[in-house]
Every structure is written in structure tokens, then in C-alpha cells.
Design a protein around this motif. Structure first.
Motif, PDB file in Angstrom:
ATOM      1  N   TRP A 293      23.789  53.668  31.116  1.00  0.00           N
ATOM      2  CA  TRP A 293      23.132  52.877  30.083  1.00  0.00           C
ATOM      3  C   TRP A 293      21.797  52.397  30.666  1.00  0.00           C
ATOM      4  CZ3 TRP A 293      28.316  52.734  31.079  1.00  0.00           C
ATOM      5  CH2 TRP A 293      29.196  52.950  30.020  1.00  0.00           C
ATOM      6  N   ASP A 294      20.723  53.141  30.406  1.00  0.00           N
ATOM      7  CA  ASP A 294      19.435  52.793  31.008  1.00  0.00           C
ATOM      8  C   ASP A 294      18.246  52.993  30.065  1.00  0.00           C
ATOM      9  OD1 ASP A 294      19.408  55.535  30.882  1.00  0.00           O
ATOM     10  OD2 ASP A 294      18.807  55.850  32.971  1.00  0.00           O
ATOM     11  N   ASP A 295      18.530  53.039  28.740  1.00  0.00           N
ATOM     12  CA  ASP A 295      17.416  53.222  27.806  1.00  0.00           C
ATOM     13  C   ASP A 295      16.921  51.887  27.241  1.00  0.00           C
ATOM     14  OD1 ASP A 295      19.475  52.537  26.144  1.00  0.00           O
ATOM     15  OD2 ASP A 295      19.167  54.194  24.728  1.00  0.00           O
ATOM     16  N   PHE A 296      17.564  50.775  27.637  1.00  0.00           N
ATOM     17  CA  PHE A 296      17.128  49.413  27.298  1.00  0.00           C
ATOM     18  C   PHE A 296      17.120  49.140  25.793  1.00  0.00           C
ATOM     19  CE2 PHE A 296      14.645  50.841  31.077  1.00  0.00           C
ATOM     20  CZ  PHE A 296      15.439  50.197  32.022  1.00  0.00           C
ATOM     21  N   SER A 297      17.894  49.899  25.033  1.00  0.00           N
ATOM     22  CA  SER A 297      17.948  49.677  23.586  1.00  0.00           C
ATOM     23  C   SER A 297      18.939  48.588  23.201  1.00  0.00           C
ATOM     24  CB  SER A 297      18.316  50.987  22.872  1.00  0.00           C
ATOM     25  OG  SER A 297      19.608  51.420  23.280  1.00  0.00           O
ATOM     26  N   GLN A 298      19.805  48.172  24.157  1.00  0.00           N
ATOM     27  CA  GLN A 298      20.859  47.208  23.844  1.00  0.00           C
ATOM     28  C   GLN A 298      20.663  45.899  24.603  1.00  0.00           C
ATOM     29  OE1 GLN A 298      24.022  50.017  25.037  1.00  0.00           O
ATOM     30  NE2 GLN A 298      24.854  49.828  22.977  1.00  0.00           N
ATOM     31  N   ASN A 299      21.079  44.810  23.986  1.00  0.00           N
ATOM     32  CA  ASN A 299      21.087  43.533  24.693  1.00  0.00           C
ATOM     33  C   ASN A 299      22.399  43.407  25.473  1.00  0.00           C
ATOM     34  OD1 ASN A 299      23.125  42.652  22.926  1.00  0.00           O
ATOM     35  ND2 ASN A 299      21.704  41.573  21.589  1.00  0.00           N
ATOM     36  N   PRO A 300      22.569  42.369  26.300  1.00  0.00           N
ATOM     37  CA  PRO A 300      23.780  42.286  27.132  1.00  0.00           C
ATOM     38  C   PRO A 300      25.088  42.339  26.361  1.00  0.00           C
ATOM     39  CG  PRO A 300      22.126  40.777  27.961  1.00  0.00           C
ATOM     40  CD  PRO A 300      21.584  41.334  26.672  1.00  0.00           C
ATOM     41  N   LYS A 301      25.157  41.676  25.210  1.00  0.00           N
ATOM     42  CA  LYS A 301      26.405  41.703  24.438  1.00  0.00           C
ATOM     43  C   LYS A 301      26.732  43.125  23.991  1.00  0.00           C
ATOM     44  CE  LYS A 301      28.658  40.267  20.200  1.00  0.00           C
ATOM     45  NZ  LYS A 301      28.524  39.673  18.861  1.00  0.00           N
ATOM     46  N   GLU A 302      25.729  43.837  23.477  1.00  0.00           N
ATOM     47  CA  GLU A 302      25.943  45.212  23.019  1.00  0.00           C
ATOM     48  C   GLU A 302      26.316  46.126  24.177  1.00  0.00           C
ATOM     49  OE1 GLU A 302      22.703  45.038  19.331  1.00  0.00           O
ATOM     50  OE2 GLU A 302      22.074  45.592  21.369  1.00  0.00           O
ATOM     51  N   LEU A 303      25.702  45.896  25.344  1.00  0.00           N
ATOM     52  CA  LEU A 303      26.026  46.697  26.522  1.00  0.00           C
ATOM     53  C   LEU A 303      27.479  46.496  26.936  1.00  0.00           C
ATOM     54  CD1 LEU A 303      22.921  46.434  28.888  1.00  0.00           C
ATOM     55  CD2 LEU A 303      24.048  48.531  28.160  1.00  0.00           C
ATOM     56  N   ILE A 304      27.909  45.249  27.002  1.00  0.00           N
ATOM     57  CA  ILE A 304      29.288  44.954  27.420  1.00  0.00           C
ATOM     58  C   ILE A 304      30.290  45.581  26.460  1.00  0.00           C
ATOM     59  CG2 ILE A 304      30.982  43.104  27.711  1.00  0.00           C
ATOM     60  CD1 ILE A 304      28.659  41.349  28.737  1.00  0.00           C
ATOM     61  N   ASN A 305      30.049  45.421  25.155  1.00  0.00           N
ATOM     62  CA  ASN A 305      30.959  46.012  24.166  1.00  0.00           C
ATOM     63  C   ASN A 305      30.988  47.530  24.279  1.00  0.00           C
ATOM     64  OD1 ASN A 305      31.682  43.522  23.143  1.00  0.00           O
ATOM     65  ND2 ASN A 305      30.130  43.542  21.541  1.00  0.00           N
TER      66      ASN A 305
ATOM     67  N   TYR B 134      48.317  47.277  31.778  1.00  0.00           N
ATOM     68  CA  TYR B 134      47.096  48.060  31.947  1.00  0.00           C
ATOM     69  C   TYR B 134      46.771  48.225  33.423  1.00  0.00           C
ATOM     70  CZ  TYR B 134      45.933  47.792  26.973  1.00  0.00           C
ATOM     71  OH  TYR B 134      45.937  47.928  25.611  1.00  0.00           O
ATOM     72  N   ASN B 135      46.237  49.411  33.752  1.00  0.00           N
ATOM     73  CA  ASN B 135      45.770  49.614  35.122  1.00  0.00           C
ATOM     74  C   ASN B 135      44.731  48.564  35.492  1.00  0.00           C
ATOM     75  OD1 ASN B 135      47.419  51.836  35.365  1.00  0.00           O
ATOM     76  ND2 ASN B 135      45.800  53.325  34.928  1.00  0.00           N
ATOM     77  N   TYR B 136      43.849  48.285  34.531  1.00  0.00           N
ATOM     78  CA  TYR B 136      42.827  47.258  34.707  1.00  0.00           C
ATOM     79  C   TYR B 136      42.760  46.458  33.405  1.00  0.00           C
ATOM     80  CZ  TYR B 136      41.744  50.477  38.454  1.00  0.00           C
ATOM     81  OH  TYR B 136      41.857  51.291  39.546  1.00  0.00           O
ATOM     82  N   PRO B 137      43.326  45.251  33.378  1.00  0.00           N
ATOM     83  CA  PRO B 137      43.380  44.478  32.137  1.00  0.00           C
ATOM     84  C   PRO B 137      41.997  44.359  31.482  1.00  0.00           C
ATOM     85  CG  PRO B 137      44.659  43.403  33.860  1.00  0.00           C
ATOM     86  CD  PRO B 137      43.938  44.542  34.515  1.00  0.00           C
ATOM     87  N   PRO B 138      41.877  44.675  30.186  1.00  0.00           N
ATOM     88  CA  PRO B 138      40.579  44.625  29.503  1.00  0.00           C
ATOM     89  C   PRO B 138      39.864  43.280  29.651  1.00  0.00           C
ATOM     90  CG  PRO B 138      42.221  45.681  28.112  1.00  0.00           C
ATOM     91  CD  PRO B 138      42.948  45.142  29.294  1.00  0.00           C
ATOM     92  N   GLU B 139      40.649  42.182  29.630  1.00  0.00           N
ATOM     93  CA  GLU B 139      40.027  40.863  29.766  1.00  0.00           C
ATOM     94  C   GLU B 139      39.385  40.694  31.141  1.00  0.00           C
ATOM     95  OE1 GLU B 139      43.185  41.455  29.085  1.00  0.00           O
ATOM     96  OE2 GLU B 139      43.916  40.263  27.385  1.00  0.00           O
ATOM     97  N   VAL B 140      39.998  41.296  32.172  1.00  0.00           N
ATOM     98  CA  VAL B 140      39.437  41.218  33.523  1.00  0.00           C
ATOM     99  C   VAL B 140      38.133  42.014  33.601  1.00  0.00           C
ATOM    100  CG1 VAL B 140      39.792  41.882  35.939  1.00  0.00           C
ATOM    101  CG2 VAL B 140      41.637  40.796  34.653  1.00  0.00           C
TER     102      VAL B 140
ATOM    103  N   ILE C  62      30.387  49.327  27.016  1.00  0.00           N
ATOM    104  CA  ILE C  62      31.090  49.680  28.253  1.00  0.00           C
ATOM    105  C   ILE C  62      32.601  49.620  28.039  1.00  0.00           C
ATOM    106  CG2 ILE C  62      31.590  48.880  30.610  1.00  0.00           C
ATOM    107  CD1 ILE C  62      28.599  47.972  30.695  1.00  0.00           C
ATOM    108  N   LEU C  63      33.057  48.627  27.283  1.00  0.00           N
ATOM    109  CA  LEU C  63      34.488  48.448  27.066  1.00  0.00           C
ATOM    110  C   LEU C  63      35.068  49.468  26.085  1.00  0.00           C
ATOM    111  CD1 LEU C  63      34.664  44.544  26.933  1.00  0.00           C
ATOM    112  CD2 LEU C  63      35.584  46.015  28.717  1.00  0.00           C
ATOM    113  N   THR C  64      34.240  49.977  25.183  1.00  0.00           N
ATOM    114  CA  THR C  64      34.759  50.896  24.158  1.00  0.00           C
ATOM    115  C   THR C  64      34.490  52.367  24.463  1.00  0.00           C
ATOM    116  OG1 THR C  64      32.718  50.590  22.867  1.00  0.00           O
ATOM    117  CG2 THR C  64      34.590  49.168  22.328  1.00  0.00           C
ATOM    118  N   GLN C  65      33.507  52.663  25.295  1.00  0.00           N
ATOM    119  CA  GLN C  65      33.115  54.049  25.534  1.00  0.00           C
ATOM    120  C   GLN C  65      33.815  54.695  26.729  1.00  0.00           C
ATOM    121  OE1 GLN C  65      31.083  55.888  23.478  1.00  0.00           O
ATOM    122  NE2 GLN C  65      31.283  54.074  22.180  1.00  0.00           N
TER     123      GLN C  65
END
Length: 547
Positions: free
Chosen positions: A234-246, A271-277, A248-251
Motif C-alpha cells: 500500500w504505497d499509492d497514498f490514496s487512502q487515509n490511515p483508517k482506510e489503510l487499516i480496514n 484464530y491464529n492471530y486474533p483480528p482485534e490484536v 489491511i484487515l480485509t485484503q
């Protein structure tokens, strides 16, 4: 109203009367100025939330504060005012502004910084690092490019306003503000111009790409031999931090992987890695990274672990050892925004939530390492023990444990019992009262038991609760009774006279602490049950055949 990194309470006597201590107040002002700023409430005792109802403040004290603090400090900005509480009592609210570009100090050349709810001296070796921290503080509300609010990304602005007005963490007073007032309240604008924080959150892609330094993220997956098998950037700078985090979690489909654990007649998915973590740690990397230096955030997924790399060092005052209990915000405005938008569990490090989730899922606590130019957080994939997992699940559901109690229970259970000293080290507390605050109700609920006194106290999970949890406990010599330990030693030395303590330890059980074994050997020598030859590391023990 508890004291924290941005709030302190002082008795009125600190500025009034024969016991007035202006130097102490000056030191506290320097602390806040070198951190994120804050408020000192003068006239409210530490254990109170309001002043005494009959308390009145002499207006002359406001001028006295202005004069004294300016004469005792350098680069400290303050604004004192008299406040009337609901009960009619008066107190002084002393606002201390953060020193954006200079390091505040007392006039006698001493430097301090606010760490959690304490004022800590800054050592000479940390002065240079504090200068670097200052650059990070300035980044948020700087207006490098004169971009008016009208030139922002309207879609991002509308979503931001919607998120703020729908968050239960935001007061109704703020929700009722006009759009421009809300944007200004969160320092996204300054006099109608977008700040760096504003560009990061509601700016256009072209403007976000040229600020110093917008976040970019790399996700890399490795196979069992640690060869790269997948990469997403994710390096095209089209997203703000909230959009980036979401995103990362969904993709990343790997976040959906779990194992089934038997829970009686039911099955429980872990979960191998709890989503909240993952959310908390990634949000932490965004909120607390150093935006005055270049560097990508790396999320490296291995066969047995997940590593999150964040550029920059930990904020001054925070170490890998105290990260659970210390809270220092490098980017306080950004951290506040993350909290209000529910992207982070709390304003601070958030590691208490990570500890709670991992221990509650039967996993190890995170490993935090600080390198030369980055911080690496590692969480392990494996469940340490299915039995401990069931124990934690049962205790959490049936007893509704608080966060600190759950963390402490997890540490005790995973270590199969732990001494007070070891527990204090893991929790980074320096006195027995600190340990007691983490234990909370565990002893009263008889979920945890203890033996020994003071520093020799040993905590372990109540065997009765283990049995009621269908917990199949392995034979454990760590909690062996003193008289049984003595019998083990005596029987061992019958067969192996003239033995070193290390050899005895190996034969009767290495889980027994060597210092516990040494104490019992000394006691048996004093009772003439044993004799010894040699000194220190060459000491050999045998049964006293003349006894």
C-alpha cells in the motif's frame, strides 16, 4: 478524575503558605512542556475529584504563578485561571502548553518529561533523542503547504464527519459543532488551512504523497523455509490511515485462519492471530510511528509468527520492559483521533488490550524489540496450552474478570505458578502494592492461591478451580511443600553422596527453583541432616551419617 499523562493534581499548599514549593511546580510544568502538554489542577487533593466546598482562591495567586514559573523555567508556556467547581469550591486550572520546537528546562539546567502519571528526569544521553521527539510532535499541526479546507477530498471529509458524529466516544457538545468547527477541533485545519494531520486524513492523494512522511505499508508472507511467497504493498497514498487499516484487515485472507479446540461437547475456534490484536498493533504502528523520518511499516507473516515493523524508536520513557504499563504519546493529536474513531482501544500504548486478548486465547504475550531505527513487535501463532485456554475461558465467562485480573491470571497459569518477584518484573511494577493492584480479586475469589510471604510469595492457580475446569494438571514440583522437598533431597543424597546442587536439581526436578533448593539445603545443614565440602560453586553435599 485520575492523574495521567496529561493531568496532575496538586494541593493549594504548593503555591500558598509557608510550605509553598514553587520549584516542585516548576518541575511539573517542565514535564508537561516536554511531553504533550497538560493541565495541573491546583487546589484538588490527589484522592479527590473536587476542591473543598469552602475553598476560595486569592486572585493574586494567578499573577504569582505567572511570575514564578517564568522565572524558574525556560521555554515553558502556561495559562492559569480560577475555576468554580459544582460544589462551589474554587481551584486553579494551570494549562501547560507543549514546547513545540525547544526543550523546556528549569533555570538551574534540569530536564524532565511526563511519563504516564509521573515526572521523570531526562538523562544527558537522552537529550539528543528528545530533540528528535520534538520534531515528531511538531509534525501534526504544521501547515507546510497552504492548502485550504475547500481543496480537501470531500468524500473523505464527509466520512470523517459522519464517523465523529456516530462515535459514542465523542461528546454531544463536539457532535453539535459546525463541520468547520469539528475539523478545527481535531487540528485538521489551522486558520482554514490543512495541517499535516489534515492532509493525512482528509487531503487529496497528490497532497498526501508529498508530506513528510506519509505512511506506506508492505505485507510479506513467507513459507516454512522463510522464502517470500506473497507480497502486497500500500504505497499509492490514496487512502487515509483508517482506510489503510480496514484494507489491511480485509485484503489478507490469512487473518481468517483458525484452529478448532475441543470445549467439552462443543468446538471453539481460535484464530491464529486474533483480528482485534492485528487491528490494535497496526493502528498502534500508525498512531505512534515517527512521521519525521522515512520508512515503511512492514507486516511480515511467517509460518510460526507475525512481525510488525514500525520505523523509529519507542517514545522517550517507554521501553520494551515497561510497554505494558507506560503510556507516552508521540503523536497526541493523531492518537486522540484514533481513539475517538474507535480505531484503537484506548489513548496510550494499547498493549494491555493486546495482552488480554493473547493470554485469553492461550497464547504468549507479544515480544517487543527496539532496534537502531525501528520497533519490531512479534506475536506467536501457537497456543501454549489447551488446558490453560479452557481455564482462561471459564474464568473470564464465569467470574467476569477485569482486564488486569485476566492478564495476571494468564501470566500465572502459563508459567505454572510464579513468584512475586517474577510477576512484578513481568508487569513492570516496583512494589508489592503494584502487584496487588494487578491481582485484584483473584485471591478473594480463590481463583489464585499463594504461599510464602513478602518477596518469597509464590502465586499459583487454585487446584480446585483447575479440577472444576476439567484441567488435567501435570505433576508439578514448583509448588512442592517444604517437608516433601526435604524428603526428596534426603533420598537423592542417599544414592548420590557428594553431589553438587546442580546435579541434585537435575535429578529431583529442574522445575524447582535453584534458590529454593539452596535455601532448603542450607536449612538441612543447620539442622545437621546434611554436611558439605568445599565453597561456593565447588560445594558438595552429603548425608550426615553421624546424625
Amino acid at each position: 478524575m485520575k492523574e495521567n499523562s496529561s493531568l496532575d493534581k496538586k494541593s493549594l499548599s504548593i503555591i500558598d503558605g509557608k510550605k509553598a514549593d514553587w520549584k516542585e511546580l516548576a518541575k511539573d510544568c517542565v514535564c508537561f512542556a516536554n511531553s504533550a502538554g497538560g493541565n495541573i489542577l491546583i487546589g484538588i487533593e490527589d484522592d479527590q475529584n473536587v476542591p473543598v466546598a469552602s475553598q476560595k482562591i486569592n486572585p493574586d495567586l494567578i499573577e504569582a504563578i505567572q511570575k514564578k514559573i517564568s522565572s524558574l523555567t525556560l521555554y515553558v508556556g502556561i495559562a492559569p485561571k480560577i475555576i468554580t467547581a459544582d460544589n462551589g469550591g474554587e481551584y486553579i486550572e494551570l494549562t501547560v502548553f507543549r514546547s513545540s520546537q525547544s526543550i523546556a528546562c528549569t533555570t538551574d539546567g534540569k530536564y524532565y518529561m511526563r511519563v504516564s502519571d509521573q515526572c521523570k528526569p531526562i538523562l544527558s544521553d537522552d537529550i539528543e533523542r528528545l530533540f528528535a521527539e520534538k520534531n515528531a510532535f511538531v509534525w501534526e499541526d504544521k501547515t507546510v503547504k497552504k492548502i485550504p479546507l475547500s481543496d480537501c477530498d470531500v468524500t473523505k471529509l464527509n466520512q470523517f464527519l459522519k464517523d465523529i458524529r456516530s462515535s459514542e466516544r465523542v461528546s454531544q457538545f463536539i457532535k453539535d459543532m459546525h463541520d468547520e468547527e469539528i475539523v478545527d477541533h481535531y487540528f485538521l485545519t489551522n486558520n482554514g488551512v490543512l495541517t499535516n494531520l489534515g492532509i493525512l486524513w482528509i487531503g487529496n492523494r497528490k497532497d498526501r504523497a508529498v508530506i513528510h512522511y506519509p505512511p506506506s505499508v508492505q505485507f510479506i508472507k513467507y513459507d516454512i523455509e522463510e522464502r517470500k511467497v506473497f507480497k502486497k504493498v500500500w504505497d499509492d497514498f490514496s487512502q487515509n490511515p483508517k482506510e489503510l487499516i480496514n484494507d489491511i484487515l480485509t485484503q489478507i485472507p490469512d487473518w481468517n485462519e483458525f484452529v478448532e479446540v475441543s470445549d467439552g461437547i462443543f468446538r471453539k475456534n481460535i484464530y491464529n492471530y486474533p483480528p482485534e490484536v492485528i487491528r490494535e498493533l497496526v493502528a498502534n504502528a500508525f498512531a505512534h510511528r515517527n512521521y519525521s523520518m522515512r520508512g515503511d511499516i512492514f507486516i511480515n507473516l511467517y509460518n510460526d509468527r507475525l512481525e510488525i515493523h514500525s520505523p523509529g524508536l519507542l517514545p522517550l520513557g517507554v521501553t520494551p520492559e515497561n510497554i505494558l504499563t507506560k503510556s507516552v504519546q508521540r503523536n497526541p493529536l493523531l492518537a486522540k483521533l484514533f481513539y475517538d474513531l474507535k480505531l484503537m482501544e484506548k489513548e496510550g500504548s494499547g498493549y494491555d488490550k493486546v495482552y488480554e486478548l493473547l493470554l485469553g486465547n492461550g497464547k504468549e504475550v507479544p515480544i517487543v524489540l527496539e532496534g537502531d531505527d525501528r520497533v519490531v513487535v512479534t506475536i506467536k501463532k501457537r497456543i501454549m496450552s489447551n488446558e490453560v485456554l479452557r481455564l482462561m475461558d471459564k474464568a473470564s465467562k464465569e467470574l467476569q474478570l477485569r482486564q488486569r485480573e485476566l492478564i495476571t491470571l494468564g501470566l500465572i497459569a502459563q508459567n505454572d505458578g510464579i513468584s512475586a518477584i517474577e510477576l512484578a518484573n513481568l508487569l513492570n511494577v516496583v512494589n508489592s502494592n503494584g502487584v496487588q493492584s494487578w491481582l485484584g480479586r483473584l485471591l478473594d475469589l480463590e481463583l489464585v492461591q499463594s504461599k510464602g510471604k513478602t518477596k518469597g510469595t509464590f502465586y499459583f492457580v487454585n487446584p480446585e478451580f483447575l479440577r472444576s475446569s476439567d484441567f488435567i494438571e501435570k505433576t508439578n514440583l514448583k509448588r512442592i511443600e517444604p517437608h516433601r522437598l526435604q524428603e526428596l533431597i534426603y533420598e537423592d543424597l542417599k544414592n548420590y553422596p557428594k553431589s553438587a546442587i546442580s546435579d541434585i536439581n537435575k535429578r529431583i526436578g529442574e522445575e524447582i527453583k535453584q534458590r529454593t533448593l539452596k535455601a532448603k539445603l542450607d536449612e538441612m545443614i543447620d539442622s545437621s541432616l546434611l554436611i558439605k565440602e568445599g565453597e561456593k560453586r565447588w560445594t558438595l553435599y552429603s548425608i550426615n551419617i553421624n546424625q
